[in-house]
Structure formats: structure tokens, C-alpha cells
Design an enzyme around this catalytic site. Structure first.
Site, short mmCIF file in Angstrom:
data_model
loop_
_atom_site.label_atom_id
_atom_site.label_comp_id
_atom_site.label_asym_id
_atom_site.label_seq_id
_atom_site.Cartn_x
_atom_site.Cartn_y
_atom_site.Cartn_z
N HIS A 94 34.98 22.61 106.67
CA HIS A 94 33.55 22.32 106.82
C HIS A 94 33.25 20.91 106.30
O HIS A 94 32.51 20.15 106.92
CB HIS A 94 32.70 23.29 105.99
N HIS A 103 39.12 26.83 104.68
CA HIS A 103 37.94 26.97 105.55
C HIS A 103 36.80 26.09 105.03
O HIS A 103 36.17 25.36 105.79
CB HIS A 103 37.53 28.45 105.57
N GLU A 104 36.58 26.13 103.74
CA GLU A 104 35.49 25.32 103.16
C GLU A 104 35.80 23.83 103.27
O GLU A 104 34.93 23.02 103.59
CB GLU A 104 35.26 25.70 101.69
#
Lengths: 307, 196
Positions: free
Chosen positions: A155, A151-152
Site C-alpha cells: 500500500h 501487504h501494508e
């Protein structure tokens, strides 16, 4: 049931729609405010000059936080660099996923805190930082940790930090413009009659001066929530396992310990709202408008559709 | 200049910008696909270098598991040979051979609490999982890049650029069309044990 590519495409469309909406609103607000200024002062202040000034001031204020975001956030959050031996799971998971995502390996940091949470920052993939708390590393298994780190990374890959910085600059310049206008009308009440028929535009300008900073802020938070959905979908594209992120999010949400080093300035960076103050009634829904993150149920629902 | 001319010029500029960026997408994708292939070779080499390590530390506790040990030895030889030849498909096949042995070792380890509690073995199992993950993710990158490239090559409007400069369809990794990997064996169904 949607496959991951459809999810990605629809996320991208919705995200663009929000951003285009934001730009339209920004242009309209700036136009109205500068018109009101012109009428109010009785002369054109160099066309868009006043807007330019607001934009430059806001840009300068945000530039530092954008350019040095990695260092600033790290020092606020009291993070230490991750070590391959000591934080083996975190380190190797991040290493593997950046191979899979095709991004350079981000710098890794660890916050000594038992509340499970993680965030990413940095202006581009070459200066990216991923931070996890020791609580996260201890409480999640490897598959769940992969979900969170992916998820990071997503980003980072989609330049979300850059996007949010640009949006912040724009929101800041609207706030400044509105502020200029309110102050000017406070000081110079008598000049109003210099130009006839300007009453309406001044009224509208006043309305915009009061409302547009709030509306701009709300749209900014909408952009932020959209990007969270995108990062969730992006994480699944990297790991191909929604289940990891689903159970990680459930575990993080079930943990009621607030993160001590998080504050209002860094809250939007985390994978889940670090303050853990959630209400489910109408007030909660209204408060939801001011959240940097979409509600957990919505995120889980979107993820479960992919599995 | 009239408005029409400005509009036409603007449209032409947009078109040229799009054509150039699409062309660049295809060219840079090709370069990235080549790099991704090298990355797979890189990770397979890393895995191969770990095996002698594994062999020597596994010797002790795998004495009774002759079959596993032999499979491991032959996998190591295949990987070493493939790395020497530098052929990606061969390396990938050898890696797959190794990938079949690793679950067997982990089952042997899981079934034997004495070995399981051994620090060195746990560490080694973690490293093994990590290295096979690395190989898997490097393959995934290649698969994704090739898929992106091939999708853009056939979809409108980028396909006009692709056919204008005759960008050919690229192949990713070949997977055997039949064999064990397409079936689910009983050891695959075993619920994974979670160590916390």
C-alpha cells in the site's frame, strides 16, 4: 494459473480503468451541476467558479486528514511505538521486508488489542506508518506476519494513501456541489422562469444532485477494493510466498472479535474489515457495494491462483 | 495558431516527456542497482559480525556436533576474508556457505529439547533467522531491480531509448549452475516445526 507479473499488470490495468471511470464521472457530474446552476440562477456564476469553490472547500477539509494522517490515526487508535526487543517478530519482519521492497523502513506502532488486524497510513513512503495489534503479532507465525506486513508495505509503495485522499477530495467536492444546488433550489424557487427552456437541465441537475454523491461514493469504494487486490499481489511480489498471506487472512477472518479502536473513519485502512459483520445472502451482496474491502473468498481465490 | 499546430506541439511535448522519463528510469535504476549491491554487502557484514557471537554460545551445546562446529568456523573465516576483500560475489558465496551451516544448527537444536528450551539459544536462533532473511531480502531487491531494468531495456517502446543511449544489459547475482542448492535434500523436506 497466472504468474505474479501478469497479476500485477492486470491489477494495474483494472485499477486505472476504475480511476479513469471515476474521473469521467466526476467531470460529467460537475459539468451537469454547474450547467444547472447557471440556468437556475439565470447567469453564469463565473464559469466554473462554483466548482472551484466546492473543490477548494473539499480540498481544505481533506488536506489536514491527508497531511497529518499518520498522527491523527495514531492518536485515534491509541497506538504505542513498537520496540525491537518487545515486538521482535513484528519489528524484524518489517525491517526485512522494507529491505526487500526497496522502501525506507516505516515507523512501527502497536495497538494493545487482542483482535488481530493491521493497517498502514502516511502520505508517502518517507512518512509511512505500519500499525499492528498485539493480537496479530501473537496469533500469527513469522511467515504469516510477513504476508500481512508486505501487504501494508505494498500500500505504501504504491501511494495508495495518497490516491484515496485525492479520491476523497473529489467525492467531497461532488457532495458539496450537490448540496449547494439542493439548498439553492430550496431557497430560490421563484427564479426558475427567468430563462426559458431551462427546465430539463434543472431536472437533470436535480437528479445529479441527489444521485451523484452516492455514485461517487460507490466508485470510491470500488477504487478502494481494487487497491486491496493490488496490495495482496504486491505482497506476494515482495515475499514470493502467497501461502503466508493466505493463512494469515484465514486466521484474521476466523477471529470474530471486533477491534475496539476501529471506527467508520479508519475502517478502510485495515487489512481486513475490522467490524466482522458479514452476510452471504442478497442483502449481503448489496451491502458488499458499500464495503471498503473485497470479500475474503475473492481475495483468497486471487492469491491461490498465484501459488 | 491553428489547431493543427497546437496538436503537433502537444504530441511533441508528450513524446519529449516520455523520452525524458524513460531515460531517467534507466539512469536511476542503475544508481539503485549499485545501492542494492552495497546493501547486500552491508547485510553480509552484519551477518559476519554475528557469527563470533554464535560460535561462542554454540560451543557449549555443540560439543558433540564436531562437524557442524568446524563448518561454522570455516564459514566465519570465509566471511571475514570476503568482507575484507569487499568483493560482492565473494561475500555472497561466503554468505551461502554460512547459510548451509545454519539449518544444521537448527536441526541439532530441534533434536535436543534441553538446548531448545534455553532462552539464549532461542534468541540466537531467532537472530540467525533474521539475519539470513535480511541477506535474502537484500538479494531479492537487487534481483528485482535488475530484472525491471533488463525487461524495460528490451521491451517496446522503451528499448528505443535504451538503444539510443546504449544502456547495456546488467547482471544481477551469479548463482552456480550446478550444486546442492539445485537439489532438494532430505533435510529440506522435513516439515518445519512451528513454535507458538
Amino acid at each position: 494459473m497466472q504468474n505474479i507479473y501478469e497479476v500485477q499488470a492486470s491489477n494495474r490495468r483494472k485499477s486505472w480503468a476504475v480511476i479513469v471511470g471515476f474521473i469521467l464521472f466526476f467531470t460529467a457530474a460537475v459539468w451537469v451541476l454547474s450547467q444547472a446552476f447557471a440556468v437556475y440562477l439565470g447567469y453564469e456564476p463565473g464559469g466554473l467558479g462554483i466548482v472551484g469553490i466546492a473543490f477548494i472547500i473539499s480540498g481544505l477539509m481533506s488536506f489536514g486528514s491527508y497531511y497529518y494522517s499518520d498522527r491523527i490515526v495514531l492518536s485515534i487508535s491509541r497506538a504505542r511505538p513498537a520496540d525491537r526487543k518487545r515486538d521482535y517478530q513484528f519489528y524484524s519482519v518489517a525491517e526485512n521486508l522494507s529491505i526487500g521492497a526497496g522502501v525506507p523502513m516505516p515507523k512501527l506502532y502497536v495497538i494493545e488489542d487482542t483482535a488481530p488486524n493491521a493497517f498502514a497510513t502516511g502520505r508517502d513512503p518517507d512518512h509511512a506508518v505500519v500499525v499492528a495489534t498485539t493480537g496479530l503479532i501473537q496469533k500469527l507465525n513469522r511467515t504469516e506476519l510477513e504476508g500481512v506486513v508486505a501487504h501494508e508495505l505494498s500500500h505504501i509503495k504504491h501511494y495508495d494513501i495518497r490516491l484515496m485522499s485525492i479520491v476523497s477530495v473529489l467525492v467531497g467536492s461532488i457532495a458539496l456541489l450537490a448540496d449547494f444546488f439542493l439548498r439553492a433550489s430550496f431557497w430560490g424557487g421563484g427564479r426558475r422562469d427567468r430563462k426559458g427552456g431551462g427546465g430539463l437541465i434543472i431536472l437533470v441537475g436535480l437528479l445529479f444532485a441527489i444521485l451523484s454523491p452516492i455514485i461517487a461514493q460507490l466508485i470510491k469504494l470500488m477504487v478502494s477494493r481494487r487497491r486491496e487486490f493490488m496490495a495482496d499481489a504486491g505482497a506476494v511480489t515482495i515475499t514470493r510466498q502467497p501461502s503466508g498471506l493466505i493463512s494469515a487472512l484465514k486466521k484474521i477472518a476466523a477471529d470474530h472479535e471486533p477491534l475496539e479502536v476501529a471506527n467508520k473513519a479508519t475502517a478502510h485502512l485495515y487489512i481486513e474489515n475490522p467490524f466482522k459483520d458479514k452476510r452471504k445472502d442478497a442483502i449481503g451482496r448489496f451491502a458488499g457495494l458499500f464495503n471498503t474491502h473485497p470479500p475474503l473468498e475473492k481475495r483468497l481465490e486471487a492469491l491461490e491462483k498465484m501459488s | 495558431m491553428s489547431v493543427e499546430i497546437i496538436l503537433i506541439l502537444a504530441a511533441a511535448a508528450v513524446l519529449v516527456f516520455w523520452a525524458v522519463s524513460t531515460y531517467n528510469f534507466f539512469v536511476s535504476s542503475k544508481a539503485r542497482i549499485k545501492a542494492a549491491k552495497e546493501e547486500i554487502g552491508n547485510q553480509l557484514k552484519r551477518q559476519a559480525e554475528l557469527i563470533p557471537n554464535l560460535e561462542s554460545s554454540a560451543k557449549g551445546f555443540l560439543k558433540q556436533e564436531k562437524a557442524i562446529f568446524e563448518a561454522l568456523t570455516s564459514a566465519r573465516k570465509a566471511v571475514a576474508k570476503a568482507v575484507k576483500s569487499g568483493d560482492l560475489q565473494e561475500m555472497s558465496d561466503a554468505g551461502a556457505q554460512l547459510a548451509q551451516v545454519i539449518p544444521q544448527i537448527s536441526i541439532a537444536v530441534e533434536d535436543n529439547p534441553e538446548i531448545k528450551s534455553d532462552k539464549v539459544v532461542t534468541r540466537l536462533m531467532e537472530e540467525l533467522r533474521d539475519t539470513s532473511d535480511k541477506v535474502m531480502f537484500s538479494r531479492r531487491l537487487l534481483i528485482d531491480l535488475v530484472a525491471d531494468y533488463n525487461v524495460r531495456r528490451v521491451s517496446v517502446p522503451s528499448r528505443f531509448i535504451a538503444s539510443m543511449f546504449s544502456f547495456e544489459e546488467l547482471e544481477g547475482l551469479k548463482a552456480p549452475k550446478e550444486g546442492e542448492h539445485l537439489e532438494v535434500s532430505s533435510s529440506d523436506i522435513r516439515a518445519p516445526k512451528v513454535n507458538l
